[in-house]
Design an enzyme around this catalytic site. Structure first.
Site, PDB file in Angstrom:
ATOM      1  N   ARG A  81      -1.826 -22.006  47.498  1.00 12.77           N
ATOM      2  CA  ARG A  81      -1.541 -22.970  48.570  1.00 12.77           C
ATOM      3  C   ARG A  81      -1.379 -22.257  49.907  1.00 12.77           C
ATOM      4  O   ARG A  81      -1.617 -22.808  50.949  1.00 12.77           O
ATOM      5  CB  ARG A  81      -0.283 -23.770  48.243  1.00 12.77           C
ATOM      6  CG  ARG A  81      -0.566 -24.959  47.334  1.00 12.77           C
ATOM      7  CD  ARG A  81       0.708 -25.673  47.006  1.00 12.77           C
ATOM      8  NE  ARG A  81       1.685 -24.725  46.445  1.00 12.77           N
ATOM      9  CZ  ARG A  81       2.948 -25.019  46.132  1.00 12.77           C
ATOM     10  NH1 ARG A  81       3.397 -26.227  46.337  1.00 12.77           N
ATOM     11  NH2 ARG A  81       3.746 -24.103  45.624  1.00 12.77           N
ATOM     12  N   LYS A 115       4.912 -19.548  29.685  1.00  8.21           N
ATOM     13  CA  LYS A 115       5.566 -19.696  28.378  1.00  8.21           C
ATOM     14  C   LYS A 115       5.949 -21.139  28.067  1.00  8.21           C
ATOM     15  O   LYS A 115       5.799 -21.588  26.939  1.00  8.21           O
ATOM     16  CB  LYS A 115       6.794 -18.799  28.275  1.00  8.21           C
ATOM     17  CG  LYS A 115       7.841 -19.065  29.315  1.00  8.21           C
ATOM     18  CD  LYS A 115       8.989 -18.084  29.242  1.00  8.21           C
ATOM     19  CE  LYS A 115       9.840 -18.221  30.495  1.00  8.21           C
ATOM     20  NZ  LYS A 115       9.207 -17.679  31.703  1.00  8.21           N
ATOM     21  N   GLU A 144      -0.798 -13.432  26.481  1.00 15.00           N
ATOM     22  CA  GLU A 144       0.082 -12.264  26.288  1.00 15.00           C
ATOM     23  C   GLU A 144       1.223 -12.229  27.298  1.00 15.00           C
ATOM     24  O   GLU A 144       2.363 -11.894  26.968  1.00 15.00           O
ATOM     25  CB  GLU A 144      -0.770 -10.997  26.396  1.00 15.00           C
ATOM     26  CG  GLU A 144      -0.034  -9.695  26.353  1.00 15.00           C
ATOM     27  CD  GLU A 144       0.562  -9.378  24.995  1.00 15.00           C
ATOM     28  OE1 GLU A 144       1.787  -9.526  24.869  1.00 15.00           O
ATOM     29  OE2 GLU A 144      -0.180  -9.001  24.074  1.00 15.00           O
ATOM     30  N   VAL A 160       5.193 -13.815  27.198  1.00 13.95           N
ATOM     31  CA  VAL A 160       6.369 -13.285  26.501  1.00 13.95           C
ATOM     32  C   VAL A 160       6.495 -11.792  26.795  1.00 13.95           C
ATOM     33  O   VAL A 160       5.526 -11.053  26.644  1.00 13.95           O
ATOM     34  CB  VAL A 160       6.245 -13.484  24.972  1.00 13.95           C
ATOM     35  CG1 VAL A 160       7.484 -12.978  24.254  1.00 13.95           C
ATOM     36  CG2 VAL A 160       6.002 -14.942  24.630  1.00 13.95           C
ATOM     37  N   ILE A 220       5.365  -5.727  27.503  1.00 13.98           N
ATOM     38  CA  ILE A 220       5.193  -5.342  26.097  1.00 13.98           C
ATOM     39  C   ILE A 220       4.024  -6.115  25.501  1.00 13.98           C
ATOM     40  O   ILE A 220       4.039  -7.339  25.523  1.00 13.98           O
ATOM     41  CB  ILE A 220       6.459  -5.661  25.261  1.00 13.98           C
ATOM     42  CG1 ILE A 220       7.720  -5.148  25.963  1.00 13.98           C
ATOM     43  CG2 ILE A 220       6.337  -5.095  23.868  1.00 13.98           C
ATOM     44  CD1 ILE A 220       9.003  -5.575  25.262  1.00 13.98           C
ATOM     45  N   GLU A 245      18.212 -16.126  39.146  1.00 12.55           N
ATOM     46  CA  GLU A 245      17.813 -17.166  40.080  1.00 12.55           C
ATOM     47  C   GLU A 245      19.045 -17.914  40.609  1.00 12.55           C
ATOM     48  O   GLU A 245      20.128 -17.850  40.025  1.00 12.55           O
ATOM     49  CB  GLU A 245      16.881 -18.152  39.383  1.00 12.55           C
ATOM     50  CG  GLU A 245      15.745 -17.432  38.699  1.00 12.55           C
ATOM     51  CD  GLU A 245      14.466 -18.227  38.657  1.00 12.55           C
ATOM     52  OE1 GLU A 245      14.325 -19.187  39.438  1.00 12.55           O
ATOM     53  OE2 GLU A 245      13.600 -17.874  37.850  1.00 12.55           O
ATOM     54  N   LYS A 249      10.153 -18.329  24.586  1.00 14.71           N
ATOM     55  CA  LYS A 249       9.450 -17.117  24.152  1.00 14.71           C
ATOM     56  C   LYS A 249       9.549 -16.946  22.646  1.00 14.71           C
ATOM     57  O   LYS A 249       8.572 -16.597  21.975  1.00 14.71           O
ATOM     58  CB  LYS A 249      10.039 -15.902  24.866  1.00 14.71           C
ATOM     59  CG  LYS A 249       9.813 -15.927  26.389  1.00 14.71           C
ATOM     60  CD  LYS A 249      10.645 -14.851  27.073  1.00 14.71           C
ATOM     61  CE  LYS A 249      10.414 -14.814  28.575  1.00 14.71           C
ATOM     62  NZ  LYS A 249      11.446 -13.988  29.256  1.00 14.71           N
ATOM     63  N   GLY A 267       8.405  -8.634  36.166  1.00 19.00           N
ATOM     64  CA  GLY A 267       7.945  -7.823  37.278  1.00 19.00           C
ATOM     65  C   GLY A 267       6.465  -8.058  37.485  1.00 19.00           C
ATOM     66  O   GLY A 267       5.718  -8.219  36.526  1.00 19.00           O
TER      67      GLY A 267
END
Lengths: 440, 440
Positions: free
Chosen positions: A51, A112, A136, A139, A143, A197, A212, A309
Site C-alpha cells: 500500500r 500462521k 515454512e 512457524v 527454524i 506489542e 503454531k 525477525g
C-alpha cells in the site's frame, strides 16, 4: 520445449513489504548469486505490492521489477510464477492467496492464523489448480521445522513434540528468571523495546503459540489439529518466586507447547510448565524458539533458532520459494503436500485431563497454623500424594508464597483439588498449578 | 501413461544388512503405513543383499522380497528403482554405487568416507545417468542436517558452521568431565560398552569427524572441501584437569569441527577447543551430535540428535529414499544436487594459522621458581599477551599442571611460542594449546 524448461528462470512477486516482506526482498537481492548457484537457474523478483510502495526505497540490484499498490494486479500478472503473501491478518491475505491460486500461481505464505484456520481448504484449492503451497515461515521464523518434519525426518513416526514457539513469552519468562523481575514490569520494558506489542494479548495468553502448535501437530501426526482443540493457558501469573522454587527442584519454567500421540489419539496443550534445568529445551533463552521431537525410530532431535525477525523469517520465505521454483519448472504431476502427509485424517483429540504428571502447586496465603494440613487433606481427598513442601524465607506473612509438589496424578484430580483449595479463606490468591514435564 | 505414473509404487533394494541396514529395514516395515500416507504411494522393499542373508531373520510384514548374497544381482534387478548402499568401507561400496548408477538406479548411501573422497565424481556419474543421489545418513545419523542445508535454510548465506560430529569423542570427553576420569580409562570403558571400536583411531584422532566436516563444509559453502584440507587434532591429550581449569573460566571442552567462510576463502578444522558453558553447543552430552550454523540472514540455528545407532541413522536413509522416490516417479528433468549447490567451486582453503583467537595453554612442569617468568617472556617474544594464570592445588610438584590463557593472537605465534616453551627443561610434558571459541 525441453530446453525452454531447462533455461527458464522463475519469477516471484511479493504482496506486503512489512518486516517479513522487506527481509525476504533483502535476501532475494543480496544473496541472488548463491541462490542461483544452488538452484541452477535464477529466482527473479518480478513484482512488488505494498500500500505504501511509493514511499519504499527498494534495495540495489533488485532488477527489472514492477511495483503496484493493487495486489490483484500482482497476483494476476502473467509473468509471475510464485506469489508470496506477506500481508498478515486473515481477510485480505485470504483473498490474495485464493486469487493467486485461481490464477495458477504457486503460493508461499508466512501467515500462521490463516494456515491454522483455513490451510487445508487452501491446499485443497491449490492442488485442484495444480499449484504448489508452502508456509515454512508461519512457524518459528528461522527454524526450518516444516522442512524437517516434511522431509528431513519423514521416515520417523513422531510420538511427542515440545516447542517453545513464542519469542515474546520466552523473552519475558527468561527476564523474570534472570532479574527476579515482575511480569508487568518486564512486559512494559519488552513493549518499550519493541519485543512485545502494544496489545500483548495474542502473545502472553498463548494464542500465537497455539496457532503454531496447531500447524506443527498437523504436520507431525497427519491429523488436522485446530486451535480450538488446544488447551491454552498464558504466562501472566508467573512470578519470580515461581522460578526460585522451580530452581530449588532443578527446574525452570517455559511456555511449553506440547503435542503427544498415543494409539487412541493426540493431546495438545500450550501452557507454562516446569522443565528440568538440564533438558536441552531449558537452554532456550530470550527471543529464541525451539522444537524438540521424539520419534519412535530416530529418538530425540532438537531444532533451535530465531523465532522472528525480518531476515530469519525471510530465510524461511525464500527457501520455500526455492523449493517451489524447482517444482514449478518441473511441472510435477503429484504436488507434494505442505502438511507432510498427502492425506490428513481428522484429529482424534484426547482430553489432557486424563494425563498423569507430577505437579507444582504454588500458593499465596495469609499465614496461620494448619494450612499445610488443610491442603494436604484436600489433596488426599483426590488421592494425590504430596512429594515435597517448599518454603523460602519471606517477609509478608499476609501474602506468603510457598509450594507443594505432588507425585504423578491425573490433571482432573489436580484441577478439582485446586478448585476446592482456592476457596479456603487463608488463600491470598488463587493457587497456581503447573505441570512438571519430566520427559523432555 | 500419466495414470501409470500416478499409480506406481517405488521399489527399494538394500545392500548391506549391518546396523544401518537392519535399522532401515525395521523402519520400512514397521512404519510402512505412515510412509505411504506421507508419500501418497507405497515404498516397497523389493530386494535385500547381505553376505549372511541366509542367517538373518527378516522382520514381519516385509512383503514380497527377494534375497541374495550377490550385490550385482540386486543392483541390476529390473524391479528396483532405488538402491541403498549400506555396506560401508570404500571398495565394494564404491562398486555397488557405480554399478547401481550404471544400471539406472537412484542411490542412497550412508557412506561418509566414500562421499567425502569420491562424492563429486559419483554425483557427476549419477547426473549423467539421470539418476538421483542422496547421503543424509553419512553425517550425524539422526539429525537431518543435509536436508536443512540443501532445502530448509537454502536461502541463507552460511558464514560459520560448528559441529560436534563424533559421538564416541563426545561421550569420552563428557565422561572425563563428569567423573574426573582419565582418557585411557574412559576409552577402555567405552570399548567395553560398545561405544568405541577396538581400534579407536578413526574416532579419537578426529578422522571420522573430519570426513563429516568435509561433507558439511561442501554443502554449506558450495566449495568442494576435501579431508586433506582440514587441520585435524584428536582428543587423546585431554585430561580431567583441563576440564577443571576450563570450568574456572566458564568453559567446557569439545571436539569441535569448524568451518568458517570469509571473502577470501574458507577455514576448516577438527580439534578439541574450549567453548563457553552457556553456549548451546555445550549442552551436547554423551553420544549426541549437533551442528550450529550462523548465516548472514537467518542468524544462528542449531540442530541436535543421536549421532549414530541403527534406527536414528535408518530414519536418515529412509527419509532420503522417500524424497528420491518422489523424484523417481516424477522423472525430473533437472536432478537436484545432493551437495546443495548445482555447481561446486574448488575450495579456496585459507590457513587457520592466521586466525586470531584467545588461547588456553596447559603446562605440566617440574615446579621451581621462575617458570611463569620464563613462559611469559617467551610469549612476549611473539607479541602474545597473557590474560590469566590459573593454578589449582596439586600434590605432585614434579608434574604440576597449570594454565595460562592469552588474549587473541594468531595461531602461528602460539605454535611458535609453544614449540619453544616445550624445550624448557622444567617441562614434564609437551604443552597443550587449545583455542577458546568465544563466538559459538
Amino acid at each position: 520445449l525441453l530446453s525452454w524448461r531447462f533455461m527458464r528462470d522463475v519469477n516471484v512477486g511479493i504482496v506486503g513489504l512489512g518486516n517479513v516482506g522487506s527481509g525476504s526482498l533483502t535476501i532475494l537481492t543480496a544473496n541472488s548469486g548463491e541462490i542461483a548457484r544452488k538452484l541452477g537457474f535464477r529466482l527473479n523478483v518480478r513484482g512488488l505490492c505494498s500500500r505504501t510502495i511509493r514511499t519504499k526505497s527498494l534495495p540495489a540490484g533488485v532488477g527489472e521489477v514492477f511495483t503496484t499498490t493493487d495486489w490483484f494486479e500482482l497476483v494476476t500478472h502473467p509473468d509471475i510464477d510464485i506469489v508470496a503473501e506477506l500481508v498478515g491478518g486473515t481477510t485480505v491475505a485470504h483473498q490474495v492467496v485464493d486469487e493467486a491460486i485461481r490464477h495458477g500461481k504457486s503460493v508461499v505464505t508466512a501467515n500462521k492464523e490463516l494456515m491454522a484456520d483455513c490451510g487445508l481448504e487452501i491446499w485443497s484449492a491449490a492442488s485442484q489448480a495444480g499449484v504448489h503451497l508452502a508456509f515454512e515461515a508461519s512457524v518459528c521464523g528461522g527454524i526450518p521445522i516444516h522442512h524437517v518434519l516434511r522431509d528431513g525426518i519423514a521416515a520417523d513416526r513422531i510420538q511427542t513434540l515440545f516447542g517453545i514457539l513464542n519469542g515474546t513469552c520466552n523473552y519475558i519468562l527468561t527476564e523474570i528468571e534472570r532479574r527476579q523481575a515482575k511480569f508487568d514490569d518486564v512486559l512494559r520494558e519488552a513493549q518499550a523495546l519493541g519485543y512485545a506489542e502494544a496489545d500483548p494479548t495474542a502473545d502472553v495468553e498463548g494464542y500465537d503459540a497455539r496457532s503454531k502448535l496447531a500447524l506443527l501437530a498437523t504436520l507431525a501426526f497427519g491429523q488436522r489439529t485446530r486451535v480450538a482443540d488446544i488447551y491454552t493457558e498464558g504466562i501472566r501469573r508467573i512470578s519470580p518466586e515461581d522460578f526460585e522454587y522451580a530452581a530449588q527442584l532443578g527446574y525452570t519454567i517455559r511456555l511449553l507447547c506440547g503435542a503427544r500421540r498415543s494409539a487412541d489419539g493426540i493431546r495438545v496443550s500450550v501452557r507454562p510448565a516446569l522443565i528440568p534445568k538440564d533438558a536441552i529445551l531449558a537452554s532456550v533463552h530470550g527471543g529464541y524458539n525451539a522444537v524438540w521431537v521424539r520419534g519412535a525410530h530416530g529418538q530425540d532431535t532438537f531444532y533451535y533458532g530465531k523465532g522472528a525477525g525480518p531476515e530469519p523469517t525471510g530465510v524461511a520465505v525464500v527457501s520455500d520459494m526455492m523449493r517451489l521454483a524447482r517444482d514449478v519448472r518441473e511441472r510435477r504431476c503429484q504436488l507434494s503436500s505442505p502438511f507432510a502427509y498427502q492425506t490428513l485424517e481428522p484429529a482424534r483429540i484426547l482430553p489432557i485431563e486424563d494425563e498423569r504428571k507430577p505437579w507444582f502447586l504454588r500458593f499465596r496465603v495469609k499465614d496461620r497454623p494448619g494450612i499445610i494440613a488443610a491442603l494436604a487433606t484436600t489433596l488426599a481427598e483426590w488421592a494425590v500424594s504430596v512429594d515435597a513442601v517448599l518454603q523460602l524465607p519471606a517477609k509478608d506473612k499476609q501474602n506468603l508464597p510457598f509450594v507443594i509438589t505432588v507425585e504423578a496424578a491425573p490433571e482432573h484430580a489436580i484441577r478439582a483439588a485446586v478448585r476446592k483449595m482456592g476457596d479456603y479463606d487463608f488463600m491470598a490468591d488463587a493457587p497456581l498449578a503447573l505441570p512438571m514435564e519430566t520427559g523432555v
